[in-house]
Design a protein around this motif. Structure first.
Motif, PDB file in Angstrom:
ATOM      1  N   PRO A  31       0.808  -1.233   0.000  1.00 54.85           N
ATOM      2  CA  PRO A  31       0.000   0.000   0.000  1.00 54.85           C
ATOM      3  C   PRO A  31       0.834   1.272   0.000  1.00 54.85           C
ATOM      4  N   MET A  32       1.970   1.285   0.711  1.00 52.82           N
ATOM      5  CA  MET A  32       2.796   2.485   0.765  1.00 52.82           C
ATOM      6  C   MET A  32       3.363   2.831  -0.612  1.00 52.82           C
ATOM      7  N   VAL A  33       3.667   1.814  -1.398  1.00 58.24           N
ATOM      8  CA  VAL A  33       4.166   2.056  -2.755  1.00 58.24           C
ATOM      9  C   VAL A  33       3.110   2.784  -3.579  1.00 58.24           C
ATOM     10  N   TRP A  34       1.857   2.366  -3.463  1.00 54.18           N
ATOM     11  CA  TRP A  34       0.791   2.992  -4.244  1.00 54.18           C
ATOM     12  C   TRP A  34       0.486   4.409  -3.750  1.00 54.18           C
ATOM     13  N   LEU A  35       0.642   4.650  -2.453  1.00 50.89           N
ATOM     14  CA  LEU A  35       0.496   6.014  -1.952  1.00 50.89           C
ATOM     15  C   LEU A  35       1.563   6.922  -2.568  1.00 50.89           C
ATOM     16  N   HIS A  36       2.782   6.411  -2.662  1.00 50.36           N
ATOM     17  CA  HIS A  36       3.852   7.192  -3.265  1.00 50.36           C
ATOM     18  C   HIS A  36       3.610   7.406  -4.756  1.00 50.36           C
ATOM     19  N   VAL A  37       3.092   6.396  -5.443  1.00 47.65           N
ATOM     20  CA  VAL A  37       2.784   6.543  -6.862  1.00 47.65           C
ATOM     21  C   VAL A  37       1.772   7.674  -7.066  1.00 47.65           C
ATOM     22  N   ALA A  38       0.713   7.680  -6.266  1.00 50.28           N
ATOM     23  CA  ALA A  38      -0.292   8.747  -6.373  1.00 50.28           C
ATOM     24  C   ALA A  38       0.310  10.107  -6.030  1.00 50.28           C
ATOM     25  N   LEU A  39       1.184  10.136  -5.050  1.00 50.84           N
ATOM     26  CA  LEU A  39       1.819  11.382  -4.618  1.00 50.84           C
ATOM     27  C   LEU A  39       2.676  11.970  -5.735  1.00 50.84           C
ATOM     28  N   PHE A  40       3.460  11.141  -6.403  1.00 50.92           N
ATOM     29  CA  PHE A  40       4.320  11.630  -7.481  1.00 50.92           C
ATOM     30  C   PHE A  40       3.498  12.064  -8.683  1.00 50.92           C
ATOM     31  N   PHE A  41       2.407  11.371  -8.966  1.00 44.85           N
ATOM     32  CA  PHE A  41       1.530  11.764 -10.073  1.00 44.85           C
ATOM     33  C   PHE A  41       0.956  13.161  -9.823  1.00 44.85           C
ATOM     34  N   ALA A  42       0.463  13.391  -8.604  1.00 51.26           N
ATOM     35  CA  ALA A  42      -0.133  14.687  -8.277  1.00 51.26           C
ATOM     36  C   ALA A  42       0.921  15.790  -8.278  1.00 51.26           C
ATOM     37  N   TYR A  43       2.101  15.514  -7.703  1.00 46.14           N
ATOM     38  CA  TYR A  43       3.143  16.536  -7.669  1.00 46.14           C
ATOM     39  C   TYR A  43       3.574  16.944  -9.081  1.00 46.14           C
ATOM     40  N   ALA A  44       3.829  15.945  -9.924  1.00 44.49           N
ATOM     41  CA  ALA A  44       4.275  16.256 -11.290  1.00 44.49           C
ATOM     42  C   ALA A  44       3.206  17.023 -12.046  1.00 44.49           C
ATOM     43  N   GLY A  45       1.934  16.748 -11.723  1.00 40.18           N
ATOM     44  CA  GLY A  45       0.853  17.503 -12.345  1.00 40.18           C
ATOM     45  C   GLY A  45       0.931  18.981 -12.007  1.00 40.18           C
ATOM     46  N   VAL A  46       1.240  19.301 -10.752  1.00 35.81           N
ATOM     47  CA  VAL A  46       1.380  20.714 -10.360  1.00 35.81           C
ATOM     48  C   VAL A  46       2.554  21.357 -11.089  1.00 35.81           C
ATOM     49  N   GLU A  47       3.709  20.723 -11.018  1.00 36.77           N
ATOM     50  CA  GLU A  47       4.921  21.320 -11.578  1.00 36.77           C
ATOM     51  C   GLU A  47       4.793  21.561 -13.081  1.00 36.77           C
ATOM     52  N   ALA A  48       4.372  20.528 -13.819  1.00 31.80           N
ATOM     53  CA  ALA A  48       4.314  20.642 -15.276  1.00 31.80           C
ATOM     54  C   ALA A  48       3.188  21.558 -15.731  1.00 31.80           C
ATOM     55  N   THR A  49       2.029  21.462 -15.092  1.00 29.88           N
ATOM     56  CA  THR A  49       0.886  22.274 -15.521  1.00 29.88           C
ATOM     57  C   THR A  49       1.159  23.756 -15.296  1.00 29.88           C
TER      58      THR A  49
END
Length: 370
Positions: free
Chosen positions: A178-196
């Motif tokens: 579960p912790m791996v998937w939390l990190h996956v979601a976290l990186f997806f959201a962060y990269a969305g902020v930075e790139a957008t």
């Protein structure tokens, strides 16, 4: 262009997803050497391509090489570098990302063909590949010394418990954590902020708010520059403050800065706020990667970081694309609620990660009577 980006994404996602398995079989040094050679081949393919479909095919090769370098080097750095050095490494990534387009523009302005740009990349990566080849023994010695240290630690720990000498985890176990998937979601959201923010701020300021193109362009340039500068500065601070404290502080500030841009108090305030946002976002990616081994365990870290890098790539592609679709249906001001939603998601997901980390590290309650 969409076909080229899609082919690169296919190669990138494949190599990052399986990077943990590849590192386990080849070692980091050989992975970096092979990945560098793949990018040399793809860059030469771009430079010499006689037709567009040839470039699209080489896009897969480019993605394979770039993804393996990103995931492999980040996994190695998370294991061996301090949070300070991790920030500095990513700061110079930002310097390269800022310098590349400037060099390409200089070539075009002087009347050179765009093919020389890819030829130059091929030459630089060829030089890097030679360096990787000459230092293979250093990478191998480092892995062996770490392996022997890990074996000694495991042997010592095995006297205290039955699970100390567990073999390295496979990709299936990492996918079930579960912790791996939390990190996956976290990186997806962060990269969305930075790139957008980086890709749509210019359009928001010029087409949506009527700000002059030179001022808006300068603000976007300062945004990316602040991202690099912030990693240098916060890399120094990482030696004095806990990484989790820095992450929590910046994740709390980011929505506030986005709120300032959203309010549009004045042109100057909005432009300055964009630069501040770059500085605030700066430490998130490197520190999150650096904290991954401690949060998911060293057995899963290589796989987890590969998944994180893949998720970030999807966020870089998906965030701006979704914003474009929404902007077409409403207006460019939709950028602000998109950024706010992603920033709050980053904050909430990180708090869930911290809570789960504390629960996992808490000692079990004793049932023994006093």
């Amino acid at each position: 262009l969409g076909a080229l980006l899609l082919s690169g994404m296919v190669g990138y996602l494949l190599s990052t997803f399986y990077s943990g398995t590849i590192v386990a079989r080849l070692g980091v040094g050989r992975l970096l050497l092979c990945s560098g050679l793949l990018i040399v081949a793809s860059s030469l393919g771009y430079a010499l391509a006689p037709a567009w479909w040839v470039m699209v095919c080489f896009g897969v090769v480019s993605g394979l090489g770039a993804g393996a370098i990103d995931a492999g080097l980040n996994a190695f750095a998370a294991k061996h570098f301090t949070p300070r050095v991790m920030n500095w490494m990513h700061a110079f990534y930002g310097v390269g990302a800022m310098t590349g387009p400037l060099l390409a523009t200089a070539l075009l302005v002087r009347g050179w063909s765009w093919r020389w740009g890819y030829g130059g990349v091929a030459m630089m990566l060829a030089a890097m590949s030679v360096l990787f080849l000459l230092t293979l023994k250093l990478w191998e010695d480092h892995d062996r010394s770490d392996g022997s240290a890990d074996a000694a630690a495991a042997a010592a720990a095995s006297r205290a418990g039955p699970d100390a000498a567990d073999p390295p985890a496979g990709i299936a176990l990492a996918l079930r954590h579960p912790m791996v998937w939390l990190h996956v979601a976290l990186f997806f959201a962060y990269a969305g902020v930075e790139a957008t923010a980086g890709q749509w701020a210019f359009s928001l300021f010029t087409e949506g708010r009527g700000i002059r193109a030179d001022r808006a362009g300068t603000a976007v340039g300062l945004y990316w520059g602040s991202l690099a500068a912030g990693r240098l500065v916060i890399g120094y601070l990482a030696g004095h403050f806990a990484a989790d404290a820095i992450l929590r502080a910046t994740m709390l500030i980011a929505p506030l800065v986005i709120g300032v841009i959203w309010l549009n108090v004045s042109t100057a305030v909005s432009l300055i706020a964009l630069s501040v946002l770059g500085f605030v976002l700066a430490p998130m990616f490197p520190l999150l990667v650096s904290r991954t081994p401690a949060r998911v365990g060293h057995r899963l870290a290589a796989h987890a970081i590969g998944f994180e890098v893949a998720a970030a790539y999807l966020g870089i592609a998906g965030g701006p694309a979704m914003t474009g679709v929404l902007a077409r249906r409403s207006s460019l001001e939709v950028l602000n609620p998109v950024l706010m939603t992603c920033a709050i998601a980053v904050l909430v997901l990180h708090e869930l990660v911290l809570r789960r980390s504390r629960n996992l590290s808490a000692p079990p309650a004793s049932n023994a009577s006093p």
